[in-house]
Design a protein around this motif. Structure first.
Motif, PDB file in Angstrom:
ATOM      1  N   CYS A 113       0.837  -1.198   0.000  1.00  0.00           N
ATOM      2  CA  CYS A 113       0.000   0.000   0.000  1.00  0.00           C
ATOM      3  C   CYS A 113       0.877   1.255   0.000  1.00  0.00           C
ATOM      4  N   GLY A 114       1.938   1.246   0.816  1.00  0.00           N
ATOM      5  CA  GLY A 114       2.849   2.384   0.877  1.00  0.00           C
ATOM      6  C   GLY A 114       3.522   2.659  -0.455  1.00  0.00           C
ATOM      7  N   ARG A 115       3.899   1.574  -1.167  1.00  0.00           N
ATOM      8  CA  ARG A 115       4.544   1.732  -2.472  1.00  0.00           C
ATOM      9  C   ARG A 115       3.572   2.335  -3.493  1.00  0.00           C
ATOM     10  N   LEU A 116       2.303   1.908  -3.447  1.00  0.00           N
ATOM     11  CA  LEU A 116       1.293   2.433  -4.373  1.00  0.00           C
ATOM     12  C   LEU A 116       1.009   3.911  -4.106  1.00  0.00           C
ATOM     13  N   ILE A 117       1.054   4.298  -2.846  1.00  0.00           N
ATOM     14  CA  ILE A 117       0.864   5.705  -2.498  1.00  0.00           C
ATOM     15  C   ILE A 117       2.061   6.534  -2.971  1.00  0.00           C
ATOM     16  N   GLU A 118       3.258   5.985  -2.816  1.00  0.00           N
ATOM     17  CA  GLU A 118       4.468   6.692  -3.238  1.00  0.00           C
ATOM     18  C   GLU A 118       4.501   6.926  -4.743  1.00  0.00           C
ATOM     19  N   ASN A 119       4.062   5.936  -5.530  1.00  0.00           N
ATOM     20  CA  ASN A 119       4.124   6.109  -6.990  1.00  0.00           C
ATOM     21  C   ASN A 119       2.884   6.788  -7.580  1.00  0.00           C
ATOM     22  N   GLY A 120       1.935   7.184  -6.721  1.00  0.00           N
ATOM     23  CA  GLY A 120       0.770   7.948  -7.180  1.00  0.00           C
ATOM     24  C   GLY A 120      -0.404   7.120  -7.638  1.00  0.00           C
ATOM     25  N   SER A 121      -0.306   5.784  -7.560  1.00  0.00           N
ATOM     26  CA  SER A 121      -1.437   4.937  -7.944  1.00  0.00           C
ATOM     27  C   SER A 121      -2.601   5.069  -6.960  1.00  0.00           C
ATOM     28  N   LEU A 122      -2.256   5.315  -5.704  1.00  0.00           N
ATOM     29  CA  LEU A 122      -3.255   5.548  -4.665  1.00  0.00           C
ATOM     30  C   LEU A 122      -2.965   6.882  -3.994  1.00  0.00           C
ATOM     31  N   ARG A 123      -3.990   7.455  -3.356  1.00  0.00           N
ATOM     32  CA  ARG A 123      -3.811   8.704  -2.631  1.00  0.00           C
ATOM     33  C   ARG A 123      -4.246   8.510  -1.186  1.00  0.00           C
ATOM     34  N   GLU A 124      -3.533   9.148  -0.286  1.00  0.00           N
ATOM     35  CA  GLU A 124      -3.815   9.017   1.143  1.00  0.00           C
ATOM     36  C   GLU A 124      -4.184  10.377   1.724  1.00  0.00           C
ATOM     37  N   MET A 125      -5.173  10.400   2.614  1.00  0.00           N
ATOM     38  CA  MET A 125      -5.549  11.642   3.286  1.00  0.00           C
ATOM     39  C   MET A 125      -5.972  11.338   4.717  1.00  0.00           C
ATOM     40  N   GLU A 126      -5.547  12.195   5.633  1.00  0.00           N
ATOM     41  CA  GLU A 126      -5.952  12.049   7.031  1.00  0.00           C
ATOM     42  C   GLU A 126      -7.211  12.863   7.268  1.00  0.00           C
ATOM     43  N   ILE A 127      -8.249  12.216   7.768  1.00  0.00           N
ATOM     44  CA  ILE A 127      -9.528  12.872   8.047  1.00  0.00           C
ATOM     45  C   ILE A 127      -9.904  12.601   9.491  1.00  0.00           C
ATOM     46  N   GLY A 163      -8.133  12.609  12.111  1.00  0.00           N
ATOM     47  CA  GLY A 163      -7.164  11.776  12.802  1.00  0.00           C
ATOM     48  C   GLY A 163      -7.045  10.348  12.306  1.00  0.00           C
ATOM     49  N   ARG A 164      -7.751  10.012  11.223  1.00  0.00           N
ATOM     50  CA  ARG A 164      -7.706   8.652  10.691  1.00  0.00           C
ATOM     51  C   ARG A 164      -7.271   8.682   9.236  1.00  0.00           C
ATOM     52  N   SER A 165      -6.409   7.758   8.856  1.00  0.00           N
ATOM     53  CA  SER A 165      -5.878   7.725   7.496  1.00  0.00           C
ATOM     54  C   SER A 165      -6.834   6.986   6.559  1.00  0.00           C
ATOM     55  N   PHE A 166      -7.155   7.615   5.403  1.00  0.00           N
ATOM     56  CA  PHE A 166      -8.017   7.015   4.390  1.00  0.00           C
ATOM     57  C   PHE A 166      -7.241   6.892   3.074  1.00  0.00           C
ATOM     58  N   VAL A 167      -7.551   5.858   2.320  1.00  0.00           N
ATOM     59  CA  VAL A 167      -6.859   5.603   1.050  1.00  0.00           C
ATOM     60  C   VAL A 167      -7.871   5.636  -0.092  1.00  0.00           C
ATOM     61  N   PHE A 168      -7.513   6.358  -1.173  1.00  0.00           N
ATOM     62  CA  PHE A 168      -8.373   6.541  -2.347  1.00  0.00           C
ATOM     63  C   PHE A 168      -7.683   5.987  -3.592  1.00  0.00           C
ATOM     64  N   LEU A 169      -8.470   5.526  -4.540  1.00  0.00           N
ATOM     65  CA  LEU A 169      -7.975   5.389  -5.900  1.00  0.00           C
ATOM     66  C   LEU A 169      -7.711   6.795  -6.435  1.00  0.00           C
ATOM     67  N   GLU A 170      -6.709   6.940  -7.280  1.00  0.00           N
ATOM     68  CA  GLU A 170      -6.293   8.274  -7.716  1.00  0.00           C
ATOM     69  C   GLU A 170      -7.436   9.052  -8.362  1.00  0.00           C
ATOM     70  N   ASN A 171      -8.242   8.391  -9.216  1.00  0.00           N
ATOM     71  CA  ASN A 171      -9.307   9.124  -9.902  1.00  0.00           C
ATOM     72  C   ASN A 171     -10.405   9.578  -8.945  1.00  0.00           C
ATOM     73  N   MET A 172     -10.750   8.748  -7.944  1.00  0.00           N
ATOM     74  CA  MET A 172     -11.785   9.147  -6.996  1.00  0.00           C
ATOM     75  C   MET A 172     -11.308  10.305  -6.120  1.00  0.00           C
ATOM     76  N   PHE A 173     -10.039  10.281  -5.770  1.00  0.00           N
ATOM     77  CA  PHE A 173      -9.469  11.398  -5.006  1.00  0.00           C
ATOM     78  C   PHE A 173      -9.565  12.693  -5.812  1.00  0.00           C
ATOM     79  N   SER A 174      -9.261  12.597  -7.107  1.00  0.00           N
ATOM     80  CA  SER A 174      -9.308  13.771  -7.981  1.00  0.00           C
ATOM     81  C   SER A 174     -10.729  14.315  -8.097  1.00  0.00           C
ATOM     82  N   TYR A 175     -11.731  13.425  -8.227  1.00  0.00           N
ATOM     83  CA  TYR A 175     -13.123  13.877  -8.312  1.00  0.00           C
ATOM     84  C   TYR A 175     -13.515  14.663  -7.062  1.00  0.00           C
ATOM     85  N   GLU A 176     -13.206  14.117  -5.890  1.00  0.00           N
ATOM     86  CA  GLU A 176     -13.619  14.767  -4.647  1.00  0.00           C
ATOM     87  C   GLU A 176     -12.876  16.088  -4.440  1.00  0.00           C
ATOM     88  N   GLN A 177     -11.597  16.125  -4.780  1.00  0.00           N
ATOM     89  CA  GLN A 177     -10.831  17.362  -4.659  1.00  0.00           C
ATOM     90  C   GLN A 177     -11.364  18.440  -5.598  1.00  0.00           C
TER      91      GLN A 177
END
Length: 265
Positions: free
Chosen positions: A40-54, A56-70
């Motif tokens: 999971c950490g490797r996928l976040i590092e290469n941009g395949s996944l996105r991580e956000m703290e909400i 106080g809790r860490s959430f993981v997104f697929l890159e496209n879904m993160f982009s839609y919400e942002q």
């Protein structure tokens, strides 16, 4: 592949992201001895996944879904900062509401008057409430006054059935959002919309019914096609019909408390 599969599978359940601890717990069952946390950490590092703290809790997104919400968040903030096209003063709004009451020999409830006034004066409004609370009467007043003021208004809904119902209750043409955005399908049935920021919709206001059914991807595409200053009137109940795809946009907008919300009783 296992980590991405879990996130994609949960899109079907309406989730745009997953808590990282829950994701890793499920991934471990598929990966066994392989370190799900490292993967999971490797996928976040290469941009395949996105991580956000909400909260106080860490959430993981697929890159496209993160982009839609942002992008939804960015666009809403931008539109809230923009002055509505063809602005209406508070005094003018009250006068117009009184004129409609006199013409129809009716008296709007206080919340209905507030909703109509907010729709006229502000750039964005959520109108919600259960059946029989007066949403249709309020909505028709808003649309009627928009027309009198020369505010070009489009009506839309997420499904053909909802659009047909909206046409019936307003006596005005309503379209599905896909039709409004002039959808075309590429190879693999991927939807592409001809209407976007380069080719925006020609309107001063848009009224969206059954807003609870609109998912993050579709709402992002709709916002992308609206001119700045366009009023957005969102009608629906966040606790009724679920969104077609991932993301309960209406619930998130209400929960964010940055858009005026009128809940009719």
């Amino acid at each position: 592949a296992a980590v991405i599969y879990i996130l994609r599978h949960n899109l079907l359940n309406g989730h745009t992201c997953l808590p990282q601890d829950k994701l890793l717990e499920t991934a471990y069952m598929l990966l066994g001895e392989i370190s799900a946390e490292k993967v999971c950490g490797r996928l976040i590092e290469n941009g395949s996944l996105r991580e956000m703290e909400i909260e106080g809790r860490s959430f993981v997104f697929l890159e496209n879904m993160f982009s839609y919400e942002q992008e939804i968040s960015r666009r809403i903030k931008l539109m809230l900062l923009s002055n509505p096209l063809k602005p209406v003063s508070a005094a003018e709004a009250e006068r117009r509401i009184s004129n409609v009451e006199a013409a129809l020999s009716i008296k709007y409830e206080d919340l209905q008057r507030k909703a109509i006034s907010e729709a006229l004066r502000k750039g964005m409004l959520v109108l919600t409430g259960g059946p029989g609370t007066g949403k249709t009467t309020t909505l028709n007043a808003i649309i009627s006054i928009f027309e009198d003021l020369g505010i070009k208004t489009l009506l839309a809904a997420p499904t053909g059935r909802a659009a047909k119902r909206m046409t019936e209750i307003t006596d005005r043409e309503s379209k599905t959002i896909h039709r409004l955005l002039e959808v075309e399908f590429q190879q693999g049935d991927m939807p592409v919309f001809r209407r976007n920021y380069r080719n925006p919709l020609e309107c001063d206001a848009i009224v969206i019914d059954e807003m609870s059914m609109i998912d993050a991807q579709l709402f992002c595409s709709l916002l992308d096609a609206l001119p700045l200053g366009c009023r957005i009137i969102m009608v629906g109940d966040a606790d009724q019909l679920p969104s077609v795809g991932a993301g309960n946009v209406l619930h998130d907008i209400i929960d964010a408390k940055i858009v005026p919300v009128i809940r009719l009783n």
